[in-house]
Design an enzyme around this catalytic site. Structure first.
Site, mmCIF file in Angstrom:
data_model
loop_
_atom_site.group_PDB
_atom_site.id
_atom_site.type_symbol
_atom_site.label_atom_id
_atom_site.label_comp_id
_atom_site.label_asym_id
_atom_site.label_seq_id
_atom_site.Cartn_x
_atom_site.Cartn_y
_atom_site.Cartn_z
ATOM 1 N N ASN A 10 0.820 -0.948 0.173
ATOM 2 C CA ASN A 10 -0.030 0.039 0.074
ATOM 3 C C ASN A 10 0.929 1.105 0.234
ATOM 4 O O ASN A 10 1.559 1.481 0.880
ATOM 5 C CB ASN A 10 -1.096 0.090 1.322
ATOM 6 N N LYS A 12 0.176 4.183 -0.388
ATOM 7 C CA LYS A 12 -0.472 5.353 0.158
ATOM 8 C C LYS A 12 -0.297 6.617 -0.699
ATOM 9 O O LYS A 12 -0.152 6.585 -2.063
ATOM 10 C CB LYS A 12 -0.008 5.665 1.616
ATOM 11 N N HIS A 97 -9.479 0.865 5.658
ATOM 12 C CA HIS A 97 -8.330 1.144 6.145
ATOM 13 C C HIS A 97 -8.377 2.161 7.131
ATOM 14 O O HIS A 97 -9.185 3.213 7.030
ATOM 15 C CB HIS A 97 -7.217 1.728 5.075
ATOM 16 N N GLU A 99 -6.660 4.809 8.097
ATOM 17 C CA GLU A 99 -6.538 6.173 7.405
ATOM 18 C C GLU A 99 -7.748 6.417 7.162
ATOM 19 O O GLU A 99 -7.862 7.625 7.206
ATOM 20 C CB GLU A 99 -5.296 6.322 6.621
ATOM 21 N N GLU A 169 -4.621 -4.712 10.898
ATOM 22 C CA GLU A 169 -3.779 -3.564 11.068
ATOM 23 C C GLU A 169 -4.172 -2.916 12.309
ATOM 24 O O GLU A 169 -4.613 -2.062 12.113
ATOM 25 C CB GLU A 169 -3.831 -2.691 9.865
ATOM 26 N N GLY A 175 2.838 2.750 10.658
ATOM 27 C CA GLY A 175 3.663 3.855 10.633
ATOM 28 C C GLY A 175 4.342 4.368 11.712
ATOM 29 O O GLY A 175 5.063 5.490 11.808
ATOM 30 N N SER A 215 4.030 -1.619 10.349
ATOM 31 C CA SER A 215 5.404 -1.601 10.578
ATOM 32 C C SER A 215 5.844 -2.927 10.200
ATOM 33 O O SER A 215 6.833 -3.486 10.755
ATOM 34 C CB SER A 215 5.632 -1.153 12.080
HETATM 35 P P1 13P Z 1 3.192 0.881 7.665
HETATM 36 O O1 13P Z 1 3.781 -0.701 6.956
HETATM 37 O O2 13P Z 1 3.932 1.936 7.040
HETATM 38 O O3 13P Z 1 3.236 0.633 9.123
HETATM 39 O O4 13P Z 1 1.739 0.812 6.996
HETATM 40 C C1 13P Z 1 0.905 -0.133 7.235
HETATM 41 C C2 13P Z 1 -0.265 0.037 6.391
HETATM 42 O O5 13P Z 1 -1.066 0.909 6.922
HETATM 43 C C3 13P Z 1 -0.487 -0.731 5.197
HETATM 44 O O6 13P Z 1 -1.897 -0.542 4.780
#
Ligand code: 13P
Length: 252
Positions: A10, A12, A97, A99, A169, A175, A215
């Site tokens: 992903n 982003k 997700h 976010e 997640e 992140g 992560s």
């Molecule tokens: P990170 O691997 O940067 O923590 O992000 C995970 C994520 O949100 C994948 O959708």
């Protein structure tokens, strides 16, 4: 048991088109011949068509959309539809997700609609769930994840559920550099699989891929992927570098 092993990147809101093309080309050329892991790139929507052209005909490589609108079409300036991303070559779409839940206030009702419209357009939804830090600290994490599952996927018909991939997640791990331990991931993945079994039966549960995200990187993927209920990863930051993503693909 026939569930797939999947590593999804992903990206982003990262990469320009030339950077995106270079990343995909390096990953494809660095991937061992005959590698059977399903690999999915989730670029920003405007690169889907180009990336789809690069993975076309490459075994076990796919492209997905990070999002689609919950309605089929209409006057929603700046949004993308499920039909639109599918017509550019997307085969998967991320839904739920954290976010999007947090920054765009996506509700369970919208997520149900999103999954419906995705399935109608032949997209396989990857439905993401995960608890926030306060829910982890107060032992409310099973309840939080169960509710996200019940509210959104329990209404699906079994034939539709067959096309859904789940991703755990934990919000506190995204992140942050703080990964769930393999024990924490396994515990939650087993719990999620049990929830699928209770609603859709043991065969569906055994065949549903459940990915870990938060992560996950080249240093911890092997340990996480060795858990019996962890079927791969949904990778953010570490999916932006070809060598690191390739190491993750080779971590099973
Ligand atoms: P990170 O691997 O940067 O923590 O992000 C995970 C994520 O949100 C994948 O959708």
């Amino acid at each position: 048991m026939s569930r797939k092993k999947i590593v999804a990147g992903n990206w982003k809101m990262n990469k320009t088109l030339p950077e995106a093309e270079a990343l995909v080309k390096s990953i494809i050329s660095g991937c061992p011949e005959g590698n059977e892991v399903t690999k999915i790139f989730f670029p920003p929507s405007l690169f889907i068509e180009k990336i789809s052209g690069l993975v076309n005909g490459k075994a076990n490589f796919h492209v997905g959309a990070q999002n689609c609108h919950h309605l089929p079409a209409g006057a929603y300036t700046g949004e993308v539809s499920a039909a639109g991303v599918a017509s550019c070559g997307a085969q998967y779409v991320l839904t739920g997700h954290s976010e999007r839940r947090i920054y765009f206030s996506e509700s369970s009702e919208e997520l149900r609609q999103k999954i419906d419209v995705a399935l109608k357009n032949n997209l396989s939804p990857i439905y993401c769930v995960g608890e926030k830090i306060n829910e982890r600290k107060t032992n409310g994490y099973f309840h939080a994840v169960k509710k996200q599952i019940e509210d959104v996927i329990f209404y699906l018909k079994p034939d539709d559920m067959k096309r859904v991939v789940l991703a755990y997640e934990p919000v506190w791990a995204i992140g942050t550099g703080e990964t769930a331990t393999p024990d924490q991931a396994q515990e939650m993945h087993a719990f999620m699989r049990l929830a699928v079994a209770e609603k859709f039966g043991p065969e569906m549960a055994a065949n549903t891929s459940i990915l870990y995200g938060g992560s996950c990187n080249a240093g911890n993927a092997k340990e996480l992927f060795s858990c019996p209920d962890v079927d791969g990863g949904l990778i953010g930051g570490a999916s932006l570098k070809a060598d690191e993503f390739l190491m993750i693909i080779n971590s099973f």
